[in-house]
Design an enzyme around this catalytic site. Structure first.
Site, mmCIF file in Angstrom:
data_model
loop_
_atom_site.group_PDB
_atom_site.id
_atom_site.type_symbol
_atom_site.label_atom_id
_atom_site.label_comp_id
_atom_site.label_asym_id
_atom_site.label_seq_id
_atom_site.Cartn_x
_atom_site.Cartn_y
_atom_site.Cartn_z
ATOM 1 N N LEU A 170 -6.188 -7.890 4.169
ATOM 2 C CA LEU A 170 -7.238 -7.408 5.667
ATOM 3 C C LEU A 170 -8.129 -7.193 3.790
ATOM 4 O O LEU A 170 -8.250 -6.355 3.313
ATOM 5 C CB LEU A 170 -6.917 -5.740 5.948
ATOM 6 C CG LEU A 170 -5.954 -5.772 6.959
ATOM 7 C CD1 LEU A 170 -5.974 -4.556 7.880
ATOM 8 C CD2 LEU A 170 -6.120 -7.398 8.376
ATOM 9 N N ASP A 223 -13.491 3.653 13.060
ATOM 10 C CA ASP A 223 -13.646 2.296 12.115
ATOM 11 C C ASP A 223 -12.701 1.589 11.823
ATOM 12 O O ASP A 223 -12.418 0.871 11.392
ATOM 13 C CB ASP A 223 -14.818 2.394 11.525
ATOM 14 C CG ASP A 223 -15.490 3.292 11.741
ATOM 15 O OD1 ASP A 223 -16.429 2.597 13.129
ATOM 16 O OD2 ASP A 223 -16.222 3.937 10.933
ATOM 17 N N LEU A 224 -11.479 2.049 12.866
ATOM 18 C CA LEU A 224 -10.095 1.393 12.678
ATOM 19 C C LEU A 224 -9.127 1.242 11.080
ATOM 20 O O LEU A 224 -9.413 2.481 10.703
ATOM 21 C CB LEU A 224 -10.396 0.077 12.889
ATOM 22 C CG LEU A 224 -10.589 -0.175 14.219
ATOM 23 C CD1 LEU A 224 -10.685 -1.484 14.724
ATOM 24 C CD2 LEU A 224 -9.483 0.363 15.484
ATOM 25 N N ASP A 225 -9.884 0.227 10.685
ATOM 26 C CA ASP A 225 -8.658 0.295 8.913
ATOM 27 C C ASP A 225 -9.723 0.459 7.861
ATOM 28 O O ASP A 225 -9.542 0.402 6.751
ATOM 29 C CB ASP A 225 -8.261 -1.020 8.526
ATOM 30 C CG ASP A 225 -6.911 -1.252 9.738
ATOM 31 O OD1 ASP A 225 -5.769 -0.893 9.681
ATOM 32 O OD2 ASP A 225 -6.359 -2.536 10.164
ATOM 33 N N GLU A 226 -10.896 1.706 8.289
ATOM 34 C CA GLU A 226 -12.168 1.313 7.588
ATOM 35 C C GLU A 226 -11.874 2.751 6.912
ATOM 36 O O GLU A 226 -12.864 3.736 5.896
ATOM 37 C CB GLU A 226 -13.612 1.440 7.745
ATOM 38 C CG GLU A 226 -13.520 0.096 7.738
ATOM 39 C CD GLU A 226 -14.864 -0.694 8.485
ATOM 40 O OE1 GLU A 226 -15.923 0.059 8.370
ATOM 41 O OE2 GLU A 226 -15.088 -2.001 9.070
#
Length: 291
Positions: free
Chosen positions: A204, A234-237
């Protein structure tokens, strides 16, 4: 030499986490308060982001006789000693194992690795349940004697999340997404009030969506990696806890890349979960300090 697991099973060992604005005297004040309470420091790590006015972080492990009885007085002593500093602190017995729920879909390598390590006593946690949106892995979990809850997820996730909250609230200290292929809503994170750790491949954002390993193969990647992080809206952050990579070659097939990816995902997630359960991870904005 005592290991972390040896210490975790000692009922007279505790961990003190301190963080806030750095200034002279914090370390000596903490040490003096512990010494005056009869504690013996056995491990100490500290870090400051800047020599002047930076953010300060400290993790201390110590031994004190009859810890359960000594804790109230020790907490009062630390509170009085640190009241003039701009700090927050948390005191926890090392023997108080964190209760963990594992969420999974159909891919089993991270789940089974955590269950195996738990069975061998390699992680200072108690896995209290496995939750999945599929029934596929129920038989794989059964030999470990851990409850398996199948909660299907339809187009409207509110019903499933309501059931999740019923299962989790008051019962867990940590949620681990071991390849759980569903987006966690902001509302769920607010309601559950429990840290959530996720694992994903480190392609990612270059190879998002379906078939990332095939996309990576098509681009000729030379490194396969994985990232474990805390989940935020913020999901994958979210703040990263651990990462690792292994080198791959041009002659590797997509299946071989996937196998290499599974290996590094297992290792990265297990380290991240272990460090969290040993109170080694301290948050600083959207990053972490890991002792």
């Amino acid at each position: 030499m005592p290991t972390n697991q040896d210490r975790a099973h000692n009922s007279n060992i505790a961990r003190l986490l301190v963080q806030g604005v750095d200034q002279p005297g914090i370390v000596s004040t903490v040490s003096s308060a512990l010494t005056e309470s009869g504690a013996n420091v056995i491990a100490l790590d500290q870090f400051s982001t800047d020599a002047q006015g930076g953010a300060f972080f400290q993790r201390t492990e110590f031994h004190i006789e009859d810890l359960p009885a000594a804790l109230p007085a020790l907490e009062r002593s630390l509170g009085a000693a640190l009241k003039n500093f701009d700090l927050t602190w948390h005191l926890a017995p090392a023997a108080s194992r964190k209760r963990v729920a594992i969420f999974v879909s159909k891919t089993d390598h991270c789940l089974l690795d955590l269950l195996w390590r738990h069975k061998r006593g390699e992680t200072a946690m108690d896995i209290v349940m496995v939750v999945s949106n599929h029934a596929d892995l129920a038989e794989s979990v059964r030999p470990f004697g851990i409850p398996y809850f199948h909660v299907p997820v339809s187009g409207d996730k509110k019903e499933a999340e309501h059931r999740h909250l019923e299962l989790l609230n008051g019962n867990v200290d940590l949620i681990v997404l071991a390849r759980y292929m569903q987006v966690i809503s902001e509302n769920f994170l607010d309601e559950v009030g429990t840290p959530v750790i996720n694992i994903h491949h480190s392609f990612l954002p270059a190879f998002i969506g379906a078939g990332p390993y095939q996309k990576a193969k098509d681009r000729g990647v030379k490194l396969i990696g994985a990232t474990a992080h805390y989940v935020t809206k913020d999901l994958d952050e979210g703040p990263i806890i651990e990462q690792d990579v292994i080198r791959v070659s041009h002659d590797g097939t997509t299946r071989q890349l996937m196998r290499s990816g599974a290996d590094v995902e297992r290792a990265v997630l297990s380290r991240a979960v272990s460090w969290h359960c040993e109170d080694r991870v301290m948050l600083h904005g959207n990053t972490t300090v890991v002792f």
